[in-house]
Design a protein around this motif. Structure first.
Motif, PDB file in Angstrom:
ATOM      1  N   VAL A  31     -13.624 -11.153   9.101  1.00  0.00           N
ATOM      2  CA  VAL A  31     -15.030 -11.201   8.701  1.00  0.00           C
ATOM      3  C   VAL A  31     -15.369 -10.142   7.643  1.00  0.00           C
ATOM      4  O   VAL A  31     -16.371 -10.265   6.953  1.00  0.00           O
ATOM      5  N   LEU A  32     -14.545  -9.081   7.517  1.00  0.00           N
ATOM      6  CA  LEU A  32     -14.769  -8.086   6.473  1.00  0.00           C
ATOM      7  C   LEU A  32     -13.495  -7.280   6.258  1.00  0.00           C
ATOM      8  O   LEU A  32     -12.903  -6.766   7.211  1.00  0.00           O
ATOM      9  N   PRO A  51     -15.509 -11.601   2.914  1.00  0.00           N
ATOM     10  CA  PRO A  51     -16.033 -10.541   2.054  1.00  0.00           C
ATOM     11  C   PRO A  51     -15.166  -9.282   2.128  1.00  0.00           C
ATOM     12  O   PRO A  51     -14.550  -8.998   3.155  1.00  0.00           O
ATOM     13  N   THR A  52     -15.127  -8.528   1.021  1.00  0.00           N
ATOM     14  CA  THR A  52     -14.338  -7.295   0.960  1.00  0.00           C
ATOM     15  C   THR A  52     -15.120  -6.222   0.207  1.00  0.00           C
ATOM     16  O   THR A  52     -16.063  -6.520  -0.532  1.00  0.00           O
ATOM     17  N   CYS A  53     -14.723  -4.975   0.394  1.00  0.00           N
ATOM     18  CA  CYS A  53     -15.329  -3.867  -0.348  1.00  0.00           C
ATOM     19  C   CYS A  53     -14.307  -2.750  -0.468  1.00  0.00           C
ATOM     20  O   CYS A  53     -13.273  -2.767   0.222  1.00  0.00           O
ATOM     21  N   VAL A  54     -14.590  -1.772  -1.327  1.00  0.00           N
ATOM     22  CA  VAL A  54     -13.717  -0.610  -1.468  1.00  0.00           C
ATOM     23  C   VAL A  54     -14.499   0.642  -1.089  1.00  0.00           C
ATOM     24  O   VAL A  54     -15.608   0.857  -1.569  1.00  0.00           O
ATOM     25  N   LEU A  83     -18.427  -3.966 -10.004  1.00  0.00           N
ATOM     26  CA  LEU A  83     -17.967  -3.516  -8.692  1.00  0.00           C
ATOM     27  C   LEU A  83     -18.525  -2.113  -8.462  1.00  0.00           C
ATOM     28  O   LEU A  83     -18.353  -1.227  -9.303  1.00  0.00           O
ATOM     29  N   ARG A  84     -19.190  -1.918  -7.330  1.00  0.00           N
ATOM     30  CA  ARG A  84     -19.762  -0.612  -6.997  1.00  0.00           C
ATOM     31  C   ARG A  84     -18.998  -0.026  -5.808  1.00  0.00           C
ATOM     32  O   ARG A  84     -19.235  -0.421  -4.670  1.00  0.00           O
ATOM     33  N   PRO A  85     -18.074   0.905  -6.063  1.00  0.00           N
ATOM     34  CA  PRO A  85     -17.356   1.537  -4.952  1.00  0.00           C
ATOM     35  C   PRO A  85     -18.316   2.302  -4.051  1.00  0.00           C
ATOM     36  O   PRO A  85     -19.281   2.913  -4.515  1.00  0.00           O
ATOM     37  N   TRP A 133      -8.882  -0.879  -8.611  1.00  0.00           N
ATOM     38  CA  TRP A 133      -9.776  -1.135  -7.478  1.00  0.00           C
ATOM     39  C   TRP A 133     -10.343  -2.560  -7.480  1.00  0.00           C
ATOM     40  O   TRP A 133     -10.363  -3.220  -6.434  1.00  0.00           O
ATOM     41  N   PRO A 134     -10.796  -3.085  -8.632  1.00  0.00           N
ATOM     42  CA  PRO A 134     -11.251  -4.488  -8.622  1.00  0.00           C
ATOM     43  C   PRO A 134     -10.145  -5.457  -8.220  1.00  0.00           C
ATOM     44  O   PRO A 134     -10.410  -6.474  -7.565  1.00  0.00           O
ATOM     45  N   VAL A 135      -8.900  -5.137  -8.600  1.00  0.00           N
ATOM     46  CA  VAL A 135      -7.777  -5.995  -8.211  1.00  0.00           C
ATOM     47  C   VAL A 135      -7.595  -5.961  -6.700  1.00  0.00           C
ATOM     48  O   VAL A 135      -7.390  -7.000  -6.054  1.00  0.00           O
TER      49      VAL A 135
END
Length: 300
Positions: A69-70, A102-105, A130-132, A88-90
């Motif tokens: 889920v994340l 969904p994913t985030c850094v 992309l906003r880290p 990071w976007p990769v």
């Protein structure tokens, strides 16, 4: 490529030992609404796809509720590196494609200047950014509550690492709470976390104040391991201020960590450790002892 530093690996150990730490920080620091999930676990950090370039994140924490889920890419960043603005976007897109969620850094750093750099939105091209999400020392909660610390010792240790160089009264308080939070943990984690907490205070007034308190006999140790640690003269040796006593205590610390981690030490290696009087070398050995796989690595 240079090997990760011990400080870098120390941050990652907290997230590996408690995967729930990543979503907790997303929720409490960034007010990110988390999806319902039953489990947080470590996922493969290999994000290489068909392209010839290898992409490997520091750590991936996956929230699961029957299905992913994340996905949270955890990156420890101790210095500015403009190449990360491309990798990071990769990481995020490759993980999203693999997990179908969904994913985030999340970037973890001990330096506010690096944090400001890392927070800058990454321009992906027309219509995309992309906003880290950046965890800097100022963003880490100041954990003073013993109940919270006991339920989440990794957060307490992270708090001590983040605020150990701040105002001495706060640094000592969070360090005491973090040390208390190690009660009930296994010996290896007690030793590791205690060393991270004390090392985070550097050599400033807070470090001196905490060591004097621990050596005064008024401090209540929270674990049998800590009491044995003091009974053998470890903390007292540090507080004496004599180079010889401190060196002997640190050398015995190194051997105790190796013993707690079940690492075989030859008689020659033992004597080399005990005969060392260089405090900087002993400090380096002590930090390496908590992560090495073979005693030979200690002297490399």
């Amino acid at each position: 490529m240079s090997s990760p530093s011990l400080k870098h690996e120390s941050f990652l150990l907290l997230f590996r030992n408690r995967p729930e730490l990543a979503p907790e920080l997303l929720r409490d620091v960034f007010d990110v609404p988390l999806p319902a999930y039953a489990e947080a676990k470590i996922e493969s950090a290999d994000l290489t796809q068909v392209a010839p370039t290898e992409y490997r994140a520091d750590l991936v924490v996956l929230l699961v509720d029957g299905k992913p889920v994340l996905g949270i890419v955890v990156e420890v960043q101790l210095r500015k590196d403009d190449g990360k603005k491309y990798s990071w976007p990769v990481y995020v897109s490759a993980l999203r494609a693999r997990l179908k969620c969904p994913t985030c850094v999340m970037v973890v750093t001990s330096n506010e200047s690096v944090a400001t750099w890392a927070r800058t939105p990454i321009d992906l091209g027309p219509g995309g950014q992309l906003r880290p999400l950046v965890i800097s020392p100022s963003a880490v909660p100041v954990v003073r509550d013993i109940k919270l610390a006991t339920s989440d010792p990794e957060l307490a240790v992270l708090s001590a690492m983040a605020h150990g160089n701040g105002a001495p009264e706060i640094a000592v308080e969070v360090a005491k709470v973090a040390l208390a939070a190690t009660k009930g943990l296994d010996d290896e984690r007690v030793m590791l976390y205690s060393d991270l907490i004390l090392h985070s205070l550097s050599n400033g007034p807070a470090r001196i104040a905490l060591e004097e308190l621990m050596a005064s006999g008024t401090y209540e140790y929270q674990s049998d391991f800590a009491r044995k640690y003091v009974a053998k003269g470890k903390v007292e040796g540090r507080a004496e201020g004599k180079v010889e006593g401190r060196a002997e205590g640190k050398a015995e610390d190194v051997l105790m960590v190796l013993e707690a981690r079940h690492r075989t030490v030859t008689e020659e290696q033992k004597q080399r450790i005990l005969s060392c009087t260089d405090l900087d070398v002993l400090d380096r050995w002590l930090r390496k002892a908590v992560v090495l796989t073979s005693v030979d690595e200690l002297f490399s």
